[in-house]
Motif scaffolding. Structure first.
Motif, PDB file in Angstrom:
ATOM      1  N   GLY A 191      14.337   3.536   6.902  1.00 18.61           N
ATOM      2  CA  GLY A 191      14.127   4.859   6.323  1.00 18.61           C
ATOM      3  C   GLY A 191      12.741   5.336   6.673  1.00 18.61           C
ATOM      4  N   PRO A 192      12.529   6.657   6.642  1.00 18.34           N
ATOM      5  CA  PRO A 192      11.192   7.173   6.943  1.00 18.34           C
ATOM      6  C   PRO A 192      10.197   6.844   5.835  1.00 18.34           C
ATOM      7  N   PHE A 193       8.955   6.647   6.229  1.00 21.58           N
ATOM      8  CA  PHE A 193       7.876   6.496   5.246  1.00 21.58           C
ATOM      9  C   PHE A 193       7.672   7.832   4.531  1.00 21.58           C
ATOM     10  N   ILE A 194       7.511   7.769   3.203  1.00 22.55           N
ATOM     11  CA  ILE A 194       7.219   8.980   2.433  1.00 22.55           C
ATOM     12  C   ILE A 194       5.977   8.702   1.590  1.00 22.55           C
ATOM     13  N   PRO A 195       4.912   9.490   1.792  1.00 19.06           N
ATOM     14  CA  PRO A 195       3.670   9.191   1.063  1.00 19.06           C
ATOM     15  C   PRO A 195       3.814   9.431  -0.440  1.00 19.06           C
ATOM     16  N   GLU A 219       9.904   5.251  -8.882  1.00 20.47           N
ATOM     17  CA  GLU A 219       9.353   6.144  -7.876  1.00 20.47           C
ATOM     18  C   GLU A 219       8.659   5.360  -6.759  1.00 20.47           C
ATOM     19  N   ILE A 220       9.485   4.751  -5.900  1.00 21.07           N
ATOM     20  CA  ILE A 220       8.954   4.085  -4.705  1.00 21.07           C
ATOM     21  C   ILE A 220       8.220   5.126  -3.869  1.00 21.07           C
ATOM     22  N   TYR A 221       8.868   6.290  -3.754  1.00 15.05           N
ATOM     23  CA  TYR A 221       8.268   7.451  -3.096  1.00 15.05           C
ATOM     24  C   TYR A 221       8.726   8.688  -3.868  1.00 15.05           C
ATOM     25  N   PRO A 222       7.975   9.809  -3.753  1.00 16.86           N
ATOM     26  CA  PRO A 222       8.337  10.991  -4.550  1.00 16.86           C
ATOM     27  C   PRO A 222       9.523  11.762  -3.964  1.00 16.86           C
ATOM     28  N   SER A 240      18.376  -6.988  -4.155  1.00 10.67           N
ATOM     29  CA  SER A 240      17.207  -6.565  -3.382  1.00 10.67           C
ATOM     30  C   SER A 240      16.025  -6.653  -4.331  1.00 10.67           C
ATOM     31  N   ILE A 241      15.554  -7.890  -4.504  1.00  9.53           N
ATOM     32  CA  ILE A 241      14.516  -8.125  -5.521  1.00  9.53           C
ATOM     33  C   ILE A 241      13.329  -8.907  -4.946  1.00  9.53           C
ATOM     34  N   GLY A 242      13.232  -8.905  -3.615  1.00 14.66           N
ATOM     35  CA  GLY A 242      12.027  -9.429  -2.988  1.00 14.66           C
ATOM     36  C   GLY A 242      12.080 -10.894  -2.597  1.00 14.66           C
ATOM     37  N   LEU A 296      -0.632  -3.733   5.082  1.00  8.55           N
ATOM     38  CA  LEU A 296       0.268  -2.970   4.199  1.00  8.55           C
ATOM     39  C   LEU A 296       0.776  -3.789   3.025  1.00  8.55           C
ATOM     40  N   LYS A 297       0.910  -5.089   3.248  1.00  3.63           N
ATOM     41  CA  LYS A 297       1.437  -5.955   2.196  1.00  3.63           C
ATOM     42  C   LYS A 297       0.439  -7.081   1.957  1.00  3.63           C
ATOM     43  N   PRO A 298      -0.684  -6.750   1.293  1.00  5.05           N
ATOM     44  CA  PRO A 298      -1.787  -7.718   1.203  1.00  5.05           C
ATOM     45  C   PRO A 298      -1.403  -9.011   0.484  1.00  5.05           C
ATOM     46  N   LEU A 320       0.803  -1.228   0.000  1.00  2.00           N
ATOM     47  CA  LEU A 320       0.000   0.000   0.000  1.00  2.00           C
ATOM     48  C   LEU A 320       0.834   1.275   0.000  1.00  2.00           C
ATOM     49  N   TYR A 321       2.032   1.201   0.560  1.00  2.00           N
ATOM     50  CA  TYR A 321       2.846   2.418   0.723  1.00  2.00           C
ATOM     51  C   TYR A 321       3.707   2.749  -0.496  1.00  2.00           C
ATOM     52  N   CYS A 322       3.816   1.818  -1.449  1.00  5.59           N
ATOM     53  CA  CYS A 322       4.874   1.937  -2.458  1.00  5.59           C
ATOM     54  C   CYS A 322       4.362   2.391  -3.830  1.00  5.59           C
ATOM     55  N   ASN A 372       6.318 -15.795   6.098  1.00 11.06           N
ATOM     56  CA  ASN A 372       7.125 -16.156   4.928  1.00 11.06           C
ATOM     57  C   ASN A 372       8.277 -15.168   4.726  1.00 11.06           C
ATOM     58  N   ARG A 373       7.985 -13.896   4.945  1.00  8.54           N
ATOM     59  CA  ARG A 373       9.029 -12.880   4.748  1.00  8.54           C
ATOM     60  C   ARG A 373      10.186 -13.130   5.735  1.00  8.54           C
ATOM     61  N   LEU A 374       9.839 -13.402   6.997  1.00  8.07           N
ATOM     62  CA  LEU A 374      10.896 -13.676   7.975  1.00  8.07           C
ATOM     63  C   LEU A 374      11.617 -14.984   7.653  1.00  8.07           C
ATOM     64  N   LEU A 428      16.327  -7.665   2.368  1.00 10.68           N
ATOM     65  CA  LEU A 428      14.898  -7.955   2.389  1.00 10.68           C
ATOM     66  C   LEU A 428      14.341  -7.427   3.710  1.00 10.68           C
ATOM     67  N   LYS A 429      13.726  -6.276   3.625  1.00 12.68           N
ATOM     68  CA  LYS A 429      13.236  -5.659   4.858  1.00 12.68           C
ATOM     69  C   LYS A 429      11.947  -6.343   5.313  1.00 12.68           C
ATOM     70  N   PHE A 430      11.790  -6.496   6.648  1.00  5.79           N
ATOM     71  CA  PHE A 430      10.513  -7.054   7.133  1.00  5.79           C
ATOM     72  C   PHE A 430       9.452  -5.957   7.172  1.00  5.79           C
ATOM     73  N   LEU A 475      21.765  -4.410  -6.780  1.00  4.01           N
ATOM     74  CA  LEU A 475      20.779  -4.495  -7.858  1.00  4.01           C
ATOM     75  C   LEU A 475      19.397  -4.575  -7.224  1.00  4.01           C
ATOM     76  N   GLN A 476      18.575  -3.564  -7.492  1.00  2.00           N
ATOM     77  CA  GLN A 476      17.258  -3.534  -6.861  1.00  2.00           C
ATOM     78  C   GLN A 476      16.157  -3.407  -7.904  1.00  2.00           C
ATOM     79  N   SER A 477      14.994  -3.987  -7.591  1.00  4.93           N
ATOM     80  CA  SER A 477      13.844  -3.870  -8.506  1.00  4.93           C
ATOM     81  C   SER A 477      12.564  -4.179  -7.753  1.00  4.93           C
ATOM     82  N   GLY A 478      11.440  -3.958  -8.435  1.00  8.24           N
ATOM     83  CA  GLY A 478      10.177  -4.489  -7.933  1.00  8.24           C
ATOM     84  C   GLY A 478      10.225  -6.012  -8.075  1.00  8.24           C
ATOM     85  N   GLU A 479       9.204  -6.682  -7.654  1.00  8.88           N
ATOM     86  CA  GLU A 479       9.188  -8.151  -7.847  1.00  8.88           C
ATOM     87  C   GLU A 479       8.747  -8.405  -9.291  1.00  8.88           C
TER      88      GLU A 479
HETATM   89  N1  SAH Z   1      10.676  -5.028  -4.146  1.00  3.70           N
HETATM   90  C1  SAH Z   1      11.705  -5.254  -3.216  1.00  3.70           C
HETATM   91  C2  SAH Z   1      12.801  -4.218  -3.249  1.00  3.70           C
HETATM   92  C3  SAH Z   1      12.426  -2.845  -3.701  1.00  3.70           C
HETATM   93  S1  SAH Z   1      11.493  -1.922  -2.602  1.00  3.70           S
HETATM   94  C4  SAH Z   1      11.140  -5.382  -1.814  1.00  3.70           C
HETATM   95  O1  SAH Z   1      10.037  -4.899  -1.564  1.00  3.70           O
HETATM   96  O2  SAH Z   1      11.824  -5.958  -0.976  1.00  3.70           O
HETATM   97  C5  SAH Z   1      12.735  -1.351  -1.504  1.00  3.70           C
HETATM   98  C6  SAH Z   1      12.231  -0.755  -0.210  1.00  3.70           C
HETATM   99  O3  SAH Z   1      11.567   0.469  -0.443  1.00  3.70           O
HETATM  100  C7  SAH Z   1      11.211  -1.559   0.546  1.00  3.70           C
HETATM  101  O4  SAH Z   1      11.828  -2.556   1.303  1.00  3.70           O
HETATM  102  C8  SAH Z   1      10.523  -0.504   1.397  1.00  3.70           C
HETATM  103  O5  SAH Z   1      11.043  -0.521   2.708  1.00  3.70           O
HETATM  104  C9  SAH Z   1      10.900   0.815   0.737  1.00  3.70           C
HETATM  105  N2  SAH Z   1       9.711   1.641   0.442  1.00  3.70           N
HETATM  106  C10 SAH Z   1       8.707   1.369  -0.389  1.00  3.70           C
HETATM  107  N3  SAH Z   1       7.786   2.376  -0.385  1.00  3.70           N
HETATM  108  C11 SAH Z   1       8.235   3.295   0.487  1.00  3.70           C
HETATM  109  C12 SAH Z   1       7.722   4.563   0.931  1.00  3.70           C
HETATM  110  N4  SAH Z   1       6.594   5.057   0.474  1.00  3.70           N
HETATM  111  N5  SAH Z   1       8.453   5.243   1.843  1.00  3.70           N
HETATM  112  C13 SAH Z   1       9.619   4.755   2.310  1.00  3.70           C
HETATM  113  N6  SAH Z   1      10.144   3.567   1.933  1.00  3.70           N
HETATM  114  C14 SAH Z   1       9.447   2.840   1.032  1.00  3.70           C
END
Ligand code: SAH
Ligand code: SF4
Length: 427
Positions: A309-313, A385-388, A217-219, A252-254, A148-150, A260-262, A239-241, A186-190
């Motif tokens: 890192g901080p959440f950014i809408p 653009e994970i966040y702006p 960092s590919i999920g 947040l992660k429907p 939801l946040y990404c 499984n993530r852990l 791989l962040k929890f 190397l990072q990407s969406g899934e």
């Molecule tokens: N798809 C992979 C890697 C890319 S996302 C994964 O999810 O593991 C990389 C990181 O971006 C995520 O782990 C998450 O912590 C962060 N992220 C995503 N949206 C964000 C947001 N709106 N604000 C801050 N961090 C965010």
């Protein structure tokens, strides 16, 4: 060792430090326990002469050192020696169990200076003035998930999607290595376009033709996929929890599952990856208690790297109207995490730089020892653009590097020339 407790044997630390100081300066130093006005002996060598020529120094409320033959020390040596003992022995705030409530106190405390100083001292003790640089390539912004946040979530139909070919990734990796970077992330969406066998071929090629550590960092993947990638030469995995609260995670992660993530993180450790995990600070629905639990979970996981890192809408997500995580909370989380995880690599993240112009520098001064500049070619960078408002979007890779170098030098640090592998490998 009890988890969540910052403990080490003060006696051992005292002894190793004192051996050098006594040899070098011909003084004798005792460690003492302070109770009211009474100083009682804990450790130290016999004082042969000069018994009445001493000075006492409080390290904190419970501990003190007594330096005998004090007059042997020159003016200029005294402060340095006392500072060394303070650096090594003063863990007063954290010598009690750091439970959730105590962490919440720190998160709410106004005295950030002493918290950041303490984290900075620990960072300096283990990493000296070295900053590790990891270059990130964001090679695809396609994602099958819908966090939801990404901003990369699959429901964001407004985003222009791109993916690099394998050759493009290879060429960028080579170029980055030629700039002097020793780690490529190397990072990407899934994105299932990159099947594991093809990715493995790419990784082997990069490893053969560059002198770099590779982080992926590919999920979430399966055991077999992680295994193949490790065998192909991947060194590390992030791989962040994201949140330690299972209910919040579900919301947040429907399309992910908390266990499984852990479990994925566990598999990565089992396969001998250097593993990074972490959380997002200030997520909608995250309380201070949840954040404190995140901090304890990160310590419990015994990680090699911790990313926070901080959440950014993001405007094209359901959280577009939510508030961003604050700099204050992010830096406090970082500092407490450093205090609890002395030898772990912790970056001052791009997200931190995005909420504050000097966020990276402030992160480095509150316990971080890693910077991860973005080396995705300029024409794609704005679409990852994970966040702006990601910083440096309008800069070329070499401008980014120069800015970051300048900033690092400004904080009195230097860029490390080694790979920046986990310090835990050396133990
Ligand atoms: N798809 C992979 C890697 C890319 S996302 C994964 O999810 O593991 C990389 C990181 O971006 C995520 O782990 C998450 O912590 C962060 N992220 C995503 N949206 C964000 C947001 N709106 N604000 C801050 N961090 C965010
Ligand atoms: Fe995809 Fe990762 Fe963004 Fe979730 S956080 S939507 S998995 S890129």
């Amino acid at each position: 060792m009890e988890k969540g407790t910052y403990t080490f044997s003060k006696k051992e630390l005292f002894k190793s430090l004192t051996k050098n100081i006594e040899e070098k300066y011909s003084v004798t130093v005792h460690l003492a326990n302070i109770k009211g006005k009474r100083w009682s002996f804990i450790a130290g060598n016999d004082v042969k002469n000069g018994l009445y020529n001493f000075k006492k120094f409080k390290i904190n409320n419970d501990l003190g050192i007594i330096i005998f033959k004090w007059d042997k020390l020159k003016e200029g040596q005294r402060d340095g020696i006392i500072a060394k003992y303070k650096d090594s022995l003063d863990d007063s705030d954290f010598s009690i169990p750091l439970n959730v409530d105590k962490i919440i106190d720190f998160l709410e405390s106004k005295d950030t200076k002493s918290l950041f100083d303490r984290a900075d001292r620990i960072r300096r003790k283990y990493f000296s003035n070295q900053v590790h640089i990891r270059a990130i390539i964001e090679f695809s912004n396609y994602c099958k998930k819908d966090c939801l946040y990404c901003g990369l979530r699959k429901s964001n139909k407004k985003l222009y999607r791109y993916r690099f070919t394998f050759d493009e990734i290879y060429n960028i990796a080579k170029q980055i290595n030629s700039f002097g970077y020793k780690t490529i992330v190397l990072q990407s969406g899934e994105d299932d376009y990159y099947n594991t066998d093809k990715l493995c071929k790419l990784i082997s090629r990069i490893k053969k033709d560059t002198d770099c550590a590779i982080t992926l960092s590919i999920g979430e993947k399966t055991f077999d996929e992680y295994k193949k990638l490790k065998e192909a030469g991947v060194d590390r995995y992030l791989l962040k929890f994201e949140t330690s609260d299972q209910n919040l995670f579900k919301k947040l992660k429907p399309d992910s599952n908390y266990e499984n993530r852990l479990e994925c993180v566990e598999i990565l450790r089992e396969l001998d990856y250097q593993v990074g995990s972490g959380n997002i600070i200030g997520l909608p629905g995250q309380t201070k208690r949840i954040l404190a639990q995140d901090i304890l979970l990160m310590e419990n996981m015994d990680l090699d790297m911790i990313g926070m890192g901080p959440f950014i809408p993001h405007g094209n997500t359901p959280f577009k109207k939510e508030k961003a995580g604050t700099l204050d909370l992010s830096l406090k989380t970082l500092a407490i995490t450093r205090i609890l995880n002395k030898i772990v690599h912790i970056p001052a993240t791009t997200a931190l730089a995005s909420i504050d112009l000097h966020g990276r520098q402030k992160g480095l001064e509150a316990g971080a020892n890693v910077i991860m500049p973005n080396l995705t070619p300029s024409k794609y960078r704005e679409y990852y653009e994970i966040y702006p408002n990601k910083v440096y979007i309008d800069k070329t890779p070499s401008q980014c590097r120069k800015d970051i170098e300048k900033m690092i030098i400004k904080t009195g640090r230097i860029i490390s020339k080694d790979y920046g592998h986990s310090l835990k490998l050396k133990i």
